[in-house]
Write an enzyme that holds these catalytic residues in place. Structure first.
Site, PDB file in Angstrom:
ATOM      1  N   ALA B  44       0.829  -1.199   0.000  1.00  0.00           N
ATOM      2  CA  ALA B  44       0.000   0.000   0.000  1.00  0.00           C
ATOM      3  C   ALA B  44       0.870   1.259   0.000  1.00  0.00           C
ATOM      4  CB  ALA B  44      -0.924  -0.009   1.213  1.00  0.00           C
ATOM      5  N   GLY B  45       1.828   1.312   0.898  1.00  0.00           N
ATOM      6  CA  GLY B  45       2.634   2.523   1.039  1.00  0.00           C
ATOM      7  C   GLY B  45       3.534   2.786  -0.150  1.00  0.00           C
ATOM      8  N   ARG B 330     -10.627 -21.412   5.824  1.00  0.00           N
ATOM      9  CA  ARG B 330      -9.608 -21.231   6.862  1.00  0.00           C
ATOM     10  C   ARG B 330     -10.186 -21.198   8.269  1.00  0.00           C
ATOM     11  NH1 ARG B 330      -5.818 -16.401   4.213  1.00  0.00           N
ATOM     12  NH2 ARG B 330      -5.035 -17.703   2.533  1.00  0.00           N
TER      13      ARG B 330
HETATM   14  C1  FAD Z   1       3.045 -15.255   5.545  1.00  0.00           C
HETATM   15  C2  FAD Z   1       2.014 -14.403   4.882  1.00  0.00           C
HETATM   16  C3  FAD Z   1       1.550 -14.745   3.615  1.00  0.00           C
HETATM   17  C4  FAD Z   1       0.589 -13.963   2.979  1.00  0.00           C
HETATM   18  N1  FAD Z   1       0.176 -14.334   1.740  1.00  0.00           N
HETATM   19  C5  FAD Z   1      -0.743 -13.566   1.106  1.00  0.00           C
HETATM   20  C6  FAD Z   1      -1.159 -13.914  -0.206  1.00  0.00           C
HETATM   21  O1  FAD Z   1      -0.724 -14.911  -0.800  1.00  0.00           O
HETATM   22  N2  FAD Z   1      -2.057 -13.120  -0.826  1.00  0.00           N
HETATM   23  C7  FAD Z   1      -2.547 -12.012  -0.227  1.00  0.00           C
HETATM   24  O2  FAD Z   1      -3.336 -11.323  -0.841  1.00  0.00           O
HETATM   25  N3  FAD Z   1      -2.170 -11.645   1.011  1.00  0.00           N
HETATM   26  C8  FAD Z   1      -1.272 -12.406   1.705  1.00  0.00           C
HETATM   27  N4  FAD Z   1      -0.884 -12.041   2.962  1.00  0.00           N
HETATM   28  C9  FAD Z   1      -1.359 -10.777   3.536  1.00  0.00           C
HETATM   29  C10 FAD Z   1      -0.601  -9.582   2.968  1.00  0.00           C
HETATM   30  O3  FAD Z   1       0.743  -9.919   2.790  1.00  0.00           O
HETATM   31  C11 FAD Z   1      -0.630  -8.341   3.846  1.00  0.00           C
HETATM   32  O4  FAD Z   1      -1.893  -8.124   4.316  1.00  0.00           O
HETATM   33  C12 FAD Z   1      -0.231  -7.113   3.065  1.00  0.00           C
HETATM   34  O5  FAD Z   1       0.997  -7.338   2.450  1.00  0.00           O
HETATM   35  C13 FAD Z   1      -0.154  -5.872   3.910  1.00  0.00           C
HETATM   36  O6  FAD Z   1       0.410  -4.818   3.170  1.00  0.00           O
HETATM   37  P1  FAD Z   1       0.483  -3.349   3.740  1.00  0.00           P
HETATM   38  O7  FAD Z   1       1.075  -2.517   2.679  1.00  0.00           O
HETATM   39  O8  FAD Z   1      -0.826  -2.940   4.231  1.00  0.00           O
HETATM   40  O9  FAD Z   1       1.420  -3.394   5.022  1.00  0.00           O
HETATM   41  P2  FAD Z   1       2.856  -4.030   5.306  1.00  0.00           P
HETATM   42  O10 FAD Z   1       3.402  -4.743   4.165  1.00  0.00           O
HETATM   43  O11 FAD Z   1       2.721  -4.715   6.598  1.00  0.00           O
HETATM   44  O12 FAD Z   1       3.777  -2.766   5.482  1.00  0.00           O
HETATM   45  C14 FAD Z   1       3.776  -1.981   6.619  1.00  0.00           C
HETATM   46  C15 FAD Z   1       4.769  -0.874   6.438  1.00  0.00           C
HETATM   47  O13 FAD Z   1       4.574   0.079   7.429  1.00  0.00           O
HETATM   48  C16 FAD Z   1       5.777   0.381   8.063  1.00  0.00           C
HETATM   49  N5  FAD Z   1       5.465   0.765   9.419  1.00  0.00           N
HETATM   50  C17 FAD Z   1       4.710   0.113  10.327  1.00  0.00           C
HETATM   51  N6  FAD Z   1       4.638   0.824  11.450  1.00  0.00           N
HETATM   52  C18 FAD Z   1       5.325   1.963  11.263  1.00  0.00           C
HETATM   53  C19 FAD Z   1       5.623   3.073  12.043  1.00  0.00           C
HETATM   54  N7  FAD Z   1       5.171   3.207  13.271  1.00  0.00           N
HETATM   55  N8  FAD Z   1       6.409   4.036  11.521  1.00  0.00           N
HETATM   56  C20 FAD Z   1       6.892   3.939  10.260  1.00  0.00           C
HETATM   57  N9  FAD Z   1       6.624   2.903   9.471  1.00  0.00           N
HETATM   58  C21 FAD Z   1       5.864   1.927   9.964  1.00  0.00           C
HETATM   59  C22 FAD Z   1       6.608  -0.845   7.930  1.00  0.00           C
HETATM   60  O14 FAD Z   1       7.950  -0.519   8.029  1.00  0.00           O
HETATM   61  C23 FAD Z   1       6.220  -1.302   6.555  1.00  0.00           C
HETATM   62  O15 FAD Z   1       6.984  -0.613   5.609  1.00  0.00           O
HETATM   63  C24 FAD Z   1       0.064 -12.824   3.628  1.00  0.00           C
HETATM   64  C25 FAD Z   1       0.528 -12.484   4.880  1.00  0.00           C
HETATM   65  C26 FAD Z   1       1.476 -13.267   5.513  1.00  0.00           C
HETATM   66  C27 FAD Z   1       1.884 -12.910   6.902  1.00  0.00           C
END
Ligand code: FAD
Ligand code: HEM
Ligand code: FES
Lengths: 253, 639, 236
Positions: B44-45, B330
């Site tokens: 997302a970010g 699940r």
């Molecule tokens: C093992 C595993 C397998 C998965 N497989 C799948 C799949 O096959 N298909 C699917 O659709 N989804 C899957 N998911 C779910 C999916 O990966 C996540 O929900 C998704 O990637 C989240 O993305 P995001 O950008 O929201 O956050 P994240 O990728 O969690 O990124 C968070 C970001 O925020 C930053 N951050 C956090 N707190 C702070 C702070 N206080 N200050 C500054 N920076 C901060 C971190 O450094 C990071 O850069 C899986 C999850 C896991 C755990």
């Protein structure tokens, strides 16, 4: 809970900052379970240190699944430890025996200054990618995905290079501290694909230049990088990079 | 607190387009004058930062890791959904929408989910153009597979590393904009607070994780993409740095936290092997296609599993769900694993595991065939456990995997604090009470590439945003508060470590706010959380100082926030007197253990307002009613 | 776009240079060995060979200058790579070891700079001994030519020379054991299969070449210069 326990002696590099003098400190852990991961063993050490009122050993990690590339340390002289195709977070203590002494040092390279203990600054890698490790496609301007077939062979090859996790073990293990495998892998990933063609010349020239600017050493074809790479990227990436570089210099099309 | 979802009127199919036609636009030369702070570099970010910078905004991007590329999204394995219908098996945007709404057990907003399905196809186009090496067929065209029980093959995948490849694509796009000077890149910076000026989000406070410096950043809008909060359970499949701090501090500044109790628990993870366990590893769900799940009928049976005869094995999924068998969703699989182990039939040294057995599949198809399908997974299992799954059944157990709850956002993905946008797993938006496999990647990228870039323009164009200096009082107050909190933690100087507290909190959460919940347990949990929190502030020991790299200190303040969030999760689970999606209340199920949803009373988003903390968490519940105009609500059944 | 000089001195360029120059030197060595082996030819073979070379005149000078340039470039780039490596890792590991297969770290690869520098120093002596050495003359078909053959035979009566040369040739084998394969990688050989095969071929060639070279001094020494393989020799 299950699994046998052993005593492990640790000799760990401690360093307070980039400019500080480092030194080894020795520790002994006597309840190391064979099922622990290597990093969990260090967690246990840290808990022990904190209880004793000492400062814990700092090291980088995040996913602990071998994919994020955060972890990186040199164990008994080998980046990521003794097991091939395994990042240190995926290494388990059953690879060691009771009474072993394990020496742990940070990745050492001028381009990776030590931040604290085993934590090093790998921002040079970001800057190498920044120099050209991308396809310049703006959000929204992409053509329909299937208008661009990619033959399976090249798609697979590109993938092999794209799996790089950016951990820096290649640099840590290379006797020259070269970043050629890292840089070559990204160049090869993109230059193997049709999407990467328009920028292929500039990409290789700019990335090679940046790699040099960051203070990494040259590649002497030791291939140690391939041996320590947790995802097994082949040094053919480096050959691809050289080939592309020559093409960029001499090929007019 | 007013919760206005701002969902455009009109038919479902044209809401998004109508909205795009109506929102304010900002001229390119004006975009250059505005500054957006993007926190987080996951899917997302990274996608939001790159896209906003391409549009001309000045962006500052923050993350905890030493490189944007290491965000937790990197670990996603299975794939990403899109309604391309390449396999010609009848998939449509509408069908992807239906499946997502149904998968979420009718607890999400129709309009948001429909938009997600609509932009899903563009995500694939974008990723392919970036050079993401998705799997291809011999023709050179993209391959799809069916994932998580879907009836169509709509999942795009890149071996078992889809998250990695998609994130590298977005990261590279971001690096390009850094090169262009449009993104100021700030890795190893942790957001500690949100700065609200005149009711609008105007900046953030961060801690430099290397020097320990508290820093102030001002901007015209803040985009929070900080991921999920599964680590409140201590053990989860999330990366170790995943945390709720950024979101929680926004919550404390007034942002509503929605549906905190919705937690997805993945059924096939490698079980805990001992107290030292620091995280759990997911094994692909696809294993259930061939593996049979069972436990010994005799409690505490310590025989080698291969010596346990057929009639003494309890294939509980096959017996209880004859039509779906081992392939139940699940949540059902997880819940049943908990039931049999609670009944004492669990296996292994901890009793918290069940068998996933490939013996019959190997007898039927041969070892080679099984190896071809699952070789990598089997190797990974053997590497971690030291057991050979070709000869011994695997041991598996459910583990916390994903959090559907998050900060409340409207159709524009803006929270109730104007100027604070929330994207990816950090918001509550699209998955209702349960997320379908391969939909989180889709949502994170949809938000970042195709929603936020438009809606932020609308906000900035429609508001008068005079520059705010970081010397403003509000910045000073927030920076001081952050520094004080760190000092306070360091000065407790107690004798229990942060990890110890976190582990105990996790155990309370797992036992009482985990797979199955009930009133009594939740009430107990709330009491236990409160008293443990009290002890934490009296007795935690945080080593070192704030002025340098100090991982224990980072963890300490994250755990402090988890202690508060945990209570809210329990409160939320307690108020939701129904079972829906991943939220199972023991009191609300049929005789034979099927979840019972209560659409009459609980068809709403629970959005909590923070009211204070003194011994107990004061929180006020606001309800956003969910209206279903386009789908018919059905009870799930897998019998 | 970098200029040609910038490209040639980039990290990629430097390796292309070591590769090309290394291979050129290797070809030269083949030629040189062939020349040396004329000692086992007819009575005057070696001296005729030497005379023919000298008779070439200016083309010989061009070849010599070219060869010197190749040497200088090779040595200069090689040493500069080695130098940069020390800058790139200011503090060494206290414990270091190779992870083994498929690493190509070996005594041979790790000592390229040292073997190279020794070869360079040796070269000076070598030129001094034979190219600038005092040869008598000998009459061949009525023409007075310098008697290189006798100089060679005499020189290698000295155990210091005979064994010294032999040892240097072992170092050459070490240099080329990694070097031949490495130059192919530098020149962008990438297939795994080729690579493994090339490594074996490279190491074999290196050993054969060195054996070829070191056979001569040792043969002369152990036969006291009057071995049967050397036609027309008179024992000294
Ligand atoms: C093992 C595993 C397998 C998965 N497989 C799948 C799949 O096959 N298909 C699917 O659709 N989804 C899957 N998911 C779910 C999916 O990966 C996540 O929900 C998704 O990637 C989240 O993305 P995001 O950008 O929201 O956050 P994240 O990728 O969690 O990124 C968070 C970001 O925020 C930053 N951050 C956090 N707190 C702070 C702070 N206080 N200050 C500054 N920076 C901060 C971190 O450094 C990071 O850069 C899986 C999850 C896991 C755990
Ligand atoms: C006798 C003649 C020599 C031959 C045939 C020879 C051959 C080679 C070859 C084939 C290589 C491999 C090139 C590559 O990796 O791309 C090589 C590398 C090298 N040579 Fe030589 N060489 C000779 C003399 C020297 C001399 C005189 C020196 C210098 C002092 C030298 C220093 C090196 C170094 C340091 C390398 C390694 C370069 C690196 O690390 O990448 N060599 N040589
Ligand atoms: S911690 Fe992520 S690769 Fe090791």
């Amino acid at each position: 809970m299950g699994g046998s326990n052993m005593t492990i002696h640790l000799k760990i590099w401690r360093q307070e900052g980039p400019e500080a003098e480092g030194r080894f400190e020795t520790y002994t852990l006597d309840q190391v379970n064979e099922h622990m991961s290597f990093l969990e063993m260090l967690d246990v050490l840290n808990e022990q240190l904190v209880t004793e009122g000492k400062l814990p050993v700092e090291f980088d990690y995040d996913c602990r699944e071998g994919i994020c590339g955060s972890c990186n340390m040199v164990i008994n002289g080998k980046a990521h430890g003794p097991k091939r195709l395994t990042a240190v977070c995926q290494l388990h203590m059953r690879n060691y025996s009771d009474g072993d002494t394990i020496v742990i040092e940070p990745a050492r390279a001028a381009a990776f200054p030590v931040i604290r203990d085993l934590v090093v600054d790998r921002s040079a890698f970001d800057r190498i990618i920044e120099a050209g490790g991308y396809v310049s496609v703006k959000t929204g301007s992409a053509p329909e995905a299937n208008t661009l077939p990619v033959d399976q062979f090249n798609a697979n090859k590109a993938f092999d290079y794209a799996t790089c996790i950016g951990c820096g073990a290649c640099v840590a293990a290379c006797p020259n501290s070269s970043a050629s495998l890292f840089t070559g892998a990204k160049i090869a990933h993109l230059n193997k694909l049709p999407q990467g063609q328009p920028e292929r010349k500039n990409r290789v020239l700019a990335m090679v230049e940046q790699m040099e600017k960051e203070g990494f050493g040259d590649c002497s074809n030791f291939a140690e990088c391939e041996a320590v790479c947790p995802v097994g990227i082949s040094i053919s990436a480096i050959a691809e990079m050289r080939r592309d570089y020559m093409k960029a210099m001499f090929d007019d099309n | 607190m007013k919760l206005d979802s701002k969902v455009p009127s009109g038919p479902l199919e044209s809401k998004w387009e109508k909205h795009l036609n109506e929102i304010n636009l900002l001229a390119p030369n004006n975009k250059r004058k505005h500054h957006v702070l993007v926190v987080g570099t996951g899917l997302a970010g990274a996608s939001a930062a790159a896209s906003l910078a391409e549009l001309g905004y000045n962006v500052t991007s923050f993350c905890i890791q030493d490189s944007a590329r290491r965000a937790h999204s990197i670990a996603a394995q299975g794939g990403i959904n899109a309604a391309k219908n390449y396999p010609n098996d009848g998939d449509t945007i509408r069908r992807l929408f239906n499946d997502t709404i149904k998968g979420g057990d009718y607890r999400s907003r129709e309009a948001n989910v429909y938009r997600l399905a609509q932009v899903s196809n563009e995500i694939i186009d974008q990723a392919v153009a970036q050079g993401v090496p998705f799997a291809r067929e011999y023709s050179g065209l993209l391959d799809n597979r069916s994932f998580g029980g879907a009836q169509v093959s709509r999942t795009f995948y890149a071996r078992g590393q889809t998250g990695q490849q998609l994130l590298l694509g977005a990261y590279q796009a971001m690096m390009r904009m850094i090169h262009a000077g449009k993104i100021d890149y700030q890795p190893r910076k942790e957001m500690l607070d949100l700065v609200v000026v005149d009711g609008k989000a105007r900046g953030i406070i961060t801690r430099d994780l290397v020097s320990g410096k508290i820093e102030r950043w001002s901007g015209d809008a803040v985009v929070l993409c900080t991921g999920g909060y599964g680590n409140v359970f201590y053990l989860s499949t999330n990366a170790k740095n995943s945390n709720v701090t950024a979101a929680w501090r926004c919550h404390k500044r007034g942002a509503a936290f929605a549906n905190p109790c919705y937690v997805q628990i993945h059924p096939t993870c490698i079980p805990v092997s001992g107290d030292y366990q620091s995280k759990l590893t997911l094994m692909s769900e696809s294993l259930r296609n061939d593996g049979r799940v069972w436990v010994p009928k005799k409690k505490g049976d310590e025989r080698n599993p291969n010596d346990i005869p057929e009639e003494e094995r309890y294939y509980y999924l096959e017996e209880r769900y004859p039509s779906f068998g081992n392939l139940v969703p699940r949540d059902v699989a997880s819940r049943n694993a908990k039931m049999v182990t609670d009944d004492g039939m669990g296996i292994g040294p901890t009793g918290r595991a069940v068998y996933l057995d490939f013996r019959d599949a190997i007898d039927r198809d041969g070892k080679e065939a099984i190896k071809a399908k699952y070789g990598n997974l089997f190797d990974m299992y053997e590497n971690i456990t030291g057991d050979n799954p070709y000869e011994q059944p695997m041991r598996i157990f459910p583990a916390v995997h994903y959090t559907m709850g998050g900060l409340w956002v409207d159709y524009n993905l803006m929270s109730n604090i104007p100027g604070l946008f929330v994207a990816g797993e950090a918001n509550f938006s699209d998955h209702g009470a349960n997320r379908l496999g391969a939909s989180a990647l889709m949502q994170g990228l949809a938000d970042g590439y195709f929603v936020i870039p438009y809606t932020i323009g609308d906000y900035i164009a429609g508001n008068d945003l005079a520059a705010v200096s970081t010397d403003d009082e509000a910045f000073g107050e927030a920076a001081d508060a952050s520094a004080k909190q760190l000092d306070k933690l360091l000065n407790v100087k107690g004798d229990r470590s942060v990890i110890d507290f976190h582990r105990e909190l996790g155990k309370i959460m797992w036992d009482k706010v985990g797979i199955a919940r009930n009133r009594e347990g939740l009430e107990q949990a709330i009491e236990e959380i409160r008293s443990l929190r009290e002890e934490f502030w009296k007795n935690v020991r945080v080593p070192g100082e704030a002025g340098y790299y100090n991982k224990y200190l980072e963890f300490a303040h994250r755990v402090a926030d988890y202690f508060e969030l945990a209570e809210l999760m329990a409160l939320d689970a307690l108020q939701r007197n129904e079972s829906c999606g991943c939220h199972l209340r023991d009191e609300y199920q049929t005789e034979d253990g099927e979840a019972v949803r209560n659409d009459e009373e609980f068809s709403f988003v629970a959005a909590w307002e923070y009211k204070g903390l003194n011994g107990k968490l004061e929180a006020e519940l606001h309800k956003e009613d969910l209206e279903f105009e386009f789908v018919e609500l059905k009870q799930r059944s897998y019998k | 776009m970098p200029s040609l000089v910038e490209a040639a001195t980039s990290q990629v360029g430097r390796k292309l240079l070591t590769g090309i120059t290394g291979l050129l030197l290797l070809f030269f060595l083949f030629f040189h060995l062939a020349g040396n082996l004329t000692i086992f030819g007819g009575e005057h073979a070696m001296n005729i060979y030497s005379m023919t070379l000298h008779d070439l005149g200016w083309p010989l000078w061009i070849a010599r200058i070219g060869l010197a340039l190749v040497f200088i470039i090779h040595a200069w780039v090689g040493i500069s790579i080695w130098w940069r490596r020390r800058k790139a890792r200011p503090e060494n590991y206290h414990v270091y070891s190779s992870k083994g297969e498929p690493s190509r770290q070996s005594l041979s690869s790790r000592s390229m700079a040292i073997t190279g520098i020794i070869l360079l120093i040796f070269l000076v002596f070598h030129i001094n001994t034979f190219a600038l050495g005092d040869t008598g003359t000998v009459l061949i078909d009525g023409r007075e030519v310098s008697d290189l053959k006798t100089l060679v035979i005499e020189t290698f009566q000295n155990p210091l020379y005979a064994f010294g040369y032999a040892i240097i040739m072992l170092l050459l084998a070490a240099h080329l054991g990694h070097g031949i394969w490495s130059s192919f990688v530098s020149l962008t050989m990438k297939s795994r299969k080729c690579s493994d095969l090339m490594y074996t071929i490279g190491a074999t060639v290196a050993i054969l070449l060195a054996l070829g070279f070191l056979f001569i001094p040792l043969y002369i020494y152990f036969t006291g210069g009057c071995g049967a393989m050397i036609a027309g020799s008179q024992c000294v």
